[in-house]
Design an enzyme around this catalytic site. Structure first.
Site, PDB file in Angstrom:
ATOM      1  N   HIS A 198       4.985 -13.647  -4.966  1.00 24.95           N
ATOM      2  CA  HIS A 198       5.530 -12.297  -4.802  1.00 24.95           C
ATOM      3  C   HIS A 198       6.809 -12.099  -5.601  1.00 24.95           C
ATOM      4  CE1 HIS A 198       6.576  -8.536  -2.739  1.00 24.95           C
ATOM      5  NE2 HIS A 198       7.810  -9.021  -2.669  1.00 24.95           N
TER       6      HIS A 198
ATOM      7  N   SER B 298      14.975  -8.140   7.221  1.00 25.79           N
ATOM      8  CA  SER B 298      15.399  -6.944   7.953  1.00 25.79           C
ATOM      9  C   SER B 298      15.573  -5.806   6.965  1.00 25.79           C
ATOM     10  CB  SER B 298      16.721  -7.209   8.686  1.00 25.79           C
ATOM     11  OG  SER B 298      16.551  -8.186   9.682  1.00 25.79           O
TER      12      SER B 298
ATOM     13  N   GLU C 207       4.591  -0.165  -5.621  1.00 24.88           N
ATOM     14  CA  GLU C 207       4.625  -1.537  -5.127  1.00 24.88           C
ATOM     15  C   GLU C 207       3.670  -1.683  -3.953  1.00 24.88           C
ATOM     16  OE1 GLU C 207       8.371  -3.350  -3.527  1.00 24.88           O
ATOM     17  OE2 GLU C 207       8.142  -4.594  -5.324  1.00 24.88           O
ATOM     18  N   SER C 208       3.258  -2.914  -3.706  1.00 27.83           N
ATOM     19  CA  SER C 208       2.277  -3.181  -2.652  1.00 27.83           C
ATOM     20  C   SER C 208       2.944  -3.656  -1.370  1.00 27.83           C
ATOM     21  CB  SER C 208       1.295  -4.257  -3.133  1.00 27.83           C
ATOM     22  OG  SER C 208       1.985  -5.478  -3.367  1.00 27.83           O
ATOM     23  N   HIS C 209       2.301  -3.356  -0.260  1.00 27.04           N
ATOM     24  CA  HIS C 209       2.663  -3.922   1.044  1.00 27.04           C
ATOM     25  C   HIS C 209       1.360  -4.164   1.794  1.00 27.04           C
ATOM     26  CE1 HIS C 209       6.144  -4.260   4.069  1.00 27.04           C
ATOM     27  NE2 HIS C 209       6.410  -5.009   3.020  1.00 27.04           N
TER      28      HIS C 209
END
Length: 762
Positions: free
Chosen positions: A58, A328, A107-109
């Site tokens: 990542h 966080s 962007e990916s999640h």
């Protein structure tokens, strides 16, 4: 002060043979050996954590770097001149003239959104928004690209409602319009949905900010939410007793987002920028404080010393590894000159944003020192943390690729009733049915600068209220096409996004991407990846628009079965006057309809192939990007068009249906000149095609002929609420209401009572 017992650098020197859980943190034997070689000793627990995070796929792009370099190799000086910040920065930044710049990124999640759909998707929005903030910009809109398993798959029923709710909740609370997107259903995404988020922001050219730490003595300030235990399970920091005292601590692997905290953080950042108190800035996303501080240090002209004892925490007894790897949300890290620290803190206090001075830039070039409980827990070269390993993994064309590309048989309706039934089946299919069930949950017009969003070819935004200057943005992908021929599939995604932007009248200026693929350890997947990168890079060069940045997401698979290779491609275009942009809703008065571009018998990877039950096979449509450029020359700056609608999945039939449904208009169309087969005319998915409405047909035909754009008159709109279709030897009518009913009911019926929606995977 934490009571956690640290593994210090001094301890590491004294206990060189201590067993460490490097494999549990995702490191390979050779990578662990390389870390020991770099340090001249074993790493501390904190160092091992930081290297494992930063050397992850990542953060490091270790399997993709060798191929991503091709983007740079194919970028000409002229293309690069348009980019203020490009590949390697938090987001691409494009100079659009008049002192204005636009920044955008996708962007990916993906994996977090499968585990906990709402928070995974919500924090995906939050993360991409902070990327835009870190460039010195105000975020102004978001988009999404979503992929799920089959409509009736239990995972889809669980994940989709939560993902959509997470996106809408976070974006709506931020006050950011969601101006477009795409949702695709395919078996390959079952168990591995894709949640890709795009954000766009605006800034003045002189306000551009970059992520670097320079100036000996400058202070490092962490500001935003406090640091807790959320979001670090994914990097396995606490996967062994070496990193945790006791097992009572249960850590969420998915970050928890607070959009209201981020909203305040946006305004705080913008005031900090305006006050001129920021030297460099980095958002905290994947990899947390470890990533932010080591990247800032690696990009700077000195070293950095960080004191974790000063980090504001929301959990007791956190170890150095936990503090560094915590993900966080709603946090930023800035480099500030000593004389500006007081003003910086005042602005944060005004916005009630927690902040703390946690370190400083040192004159020790390429040295990154971290202290916890007064002890040194990291002493390493930040360049080695940031650069990571580079793998040239095996690349091999899959053995079944030739067989996959053989064209199979598909049903080809001939008689009127079968063609009508096929049309209704297509528009009602999960692939093509209305997405209103999803998009109506998003606020598309908050802030008042959205010009086009609902059912639009591309999202259109006003960025300058005085001049009406604006941008158009579209993001597209086709995993089916890319599976059949990755190079062509990537170019087709580029062509569609480019065409969507062009059809609004905007001039395309830049490209971004998010490349979603299976395991890089699979040689066939790496072949798909390499081919897609080359297709996208070569296509962008031919079109003359630079790739300004992107993202890679690997390991998207369920078991050993990878997802369809899915390169999401975003294109940004500029409009001199958004009030003159071309919409895709037919005007109330009647207009002539024209088809621009040629139609061929191309059904490989098509939606009809999928809906009719045929297996995925054949070759995707031929893509000729010069034809896309000719369409751009026809559209940009033109006032010939009353409406336009690009053709893609579902072909001409889907476009005519959507035009009629959205405007509640009928039409008479003669397709006999489009293709000898009425079925092919309606449902083939040939590229480089747009339907336009105009009452200036002669001018259009003349201009199209000058540019070499094929043009065919289809017919004319009317108020009959019927589409009357004529082929070479077939005629029939189909009710617009019948099409509307088929098109609108599919998703509400599927998700109206989704059982277990948004349930968390244990």
């Amino acid at each position: 002060m934490s009571t956690f017992v640290n593994d210090t650098v001094e301890d590491a020197i004294k206990t060189p043979e201590l067993d460490q859980p490097f494999e549990a943190l995702g490191l390979k034997d050779d990578e662990y050996a390389r870390i020991k070689e770099i340090l001249g000793r074993r790493p501390t627990d904190a160092e091992l954590t930081v290297y494992s995070v930063m050397w992850s796929e990542h953060c490091s792009y270790k399997s993709s770097k060798v191929h991503l370099r091709y983007f740079g190799e194919t970028t000409t000086e002229e293309m690069a001149s348009k980019i203020l910040a490009g590949i390697g920065e938090n987001a691409g930044v494009v100079d659009i003239g008049d002192g204005n710049a636009v920044t955008f990124r996708v962007e990916s999640h993906n994996h977090p959104s499968f585990v906990e759909p709402h928070q995974g998707a919500a924090t995906g929005i939050g993360g991409i928004v902070r990327d835009i903030m870190a460039m010195g910009a105000r975020p102004i809109a978001v988009m999404d690209q979503l992929r799920f398993g089959a409509l009736d798959n239990p995972d889809t029923q669980r994940v989709l409602p939560g993902v959509v709710d997470g996106i809408s909740h976070y974006g709506n609370c931020l006050g950011l319009p969601n101006i477009g997107g795409e949702t695709v259903f395919d078996d390959s995404y079952a168990g591995n949905p894709l949640v890709n988020a795009l954000c766009v922001g605006t800034l003045k050219v002189e306000d551009l900010k970059l992520a670097f730490a320079s100036g000996t003595g400058n202070k490092v300030i962490l500001f935003g939410s406090r640091t807790g235990l959320d979001g670090i399970g994914g990097v396995s920091v606490l996967g062994s007793a070496s990193f945790e005292e006791g097992e009572e601590r249960k850590l969420p692997a998915v970050q928890v987002g607070d959009p209201f905290a981020e909203k305040v953080l946006i305004e705080c950042c913008l005031e900090l920028y305006k006050a001129g108190v920021v030297v460099g800035i980095q958002d905290l996303g994947g990899g947390g404080l470890a990533c932010a501080t080591s990247e800032l240090a690696a990009a700077g002209d000195g070293g950095m010393r960080v004191n974790l004892d000063n980090v504001p925490l929301r959990a007791e007894n956190m170890s150095a590894a936990e503090i560094l790897a915590s993900e966080s949300q709603e946090r930023m890290c800035a480099v500030v000159t000593p004389e500006n620290v007081e003003r910086f803190l005042e602005i944060c206090a005004k916005w009630d944003v927690t902040c703390a001075e946690i370190g400083e830039v040192t004159d020790e070039k390429d040295r990154y020192v971290v202290v916890h409980n007064g002890e040194v827990v990291i002493d390493a070269p930040p360049s080695t943390i940031d650069e990571g390993p580079v793998y040239n993994r095996p690349v091999a064309r899959p053995e079944n690729q030739d067989e996959l590309q053989l064209e199979g048989e598909i049903a080809r309706p001939v008689d009127v009733e079968d063609i009508k039934a096929a049309w209704l089946k297509l528009v009602a299919s999960p692939a093509l049915a209305s997405r209103a069930f999803i998009t109506e949950q998003y606020d598309r017009y908050v802030r008042g600068n959205t010009v086009q969003a609902k059912n639009a070819n591309a999202g259109v935004l006003r960025i300058d209220e005085e001049t009406n200057r604006g941008v158009a943005i579209s993001a597209d992908a086709s995993g089916r096409y890319t599976k059949l021929e990755p190079n062509t599939g990537a170019q087709l995604a580029l062509a569609e996004a480019y065409r969507n932007v062009v059809s609004t009248g905007a001039r395309p200026v830049a490209v971004t991407n998010c490349l979603n693929f299976g395991s890089p350890e699979n040689a066939g997947v790496m072949w798909q990846f390499k081919e897609a990168v080359h297709g996208l890079a070569d296509g962008s060069k031919l079109l003359g628009i630079p790739v300004s940045g992107g993202n890679v997401s690997f390991y998207n698979q369920t078991g050993d079965e990878p997802i369809l290779p899915t390169p999401v491609v975003g294109v940004l275009g500029v409009l001199d006057n958004v009030e003159q942009s071309i919409g895709n809703v037919l005007p109330s008065e009647d207009n002539d309809l024209y088809l621009l571009g040629e139609t061929f018998d191309e059904f490989g990877g098509s939606i009809w192939q999928q809906v009719s039950g045929a297996g995925l096979n054949g070759l995707p449509p031929v893509v000729d990007l010069l034809n896309e450029q000719r369409l751009a020359d026809l559209f940009v700056g033109s006032d010939l068009f009353a409406a336009s609608h690009d053709l893609s999945e579902g072909g001409l039939g889907q476009t005519l249906a959507e035009l009629a449904i959205h405007a509640d208009k009928g039409m008479d169309v003669d397709l006999s000149q489009i293709h000898p087969s009425l079925f092919t005319s309606l449902f083939a998915e040939s590229a480089s095609r747009i339907v336009v409405a105009t009452n200036r047909g002669e001018e259009l035909e003349k201009r199209a002929a000058e540019l070499g754009v094929p043009v065919f008159k289809l017919g004319r709109t009317n108020d009959s609420a019927v589409i009357a279709v004529k082929g070479a030897d077939v005629e029939f009518n189909i009710s617009v209401e019948e099409l509307r009913e088929a098109w609108t009911n599919t998703l509400p019926e599927a998700f109206g009572h989704a059982v277990g929606a948004n349930a968390v995977v244990g």
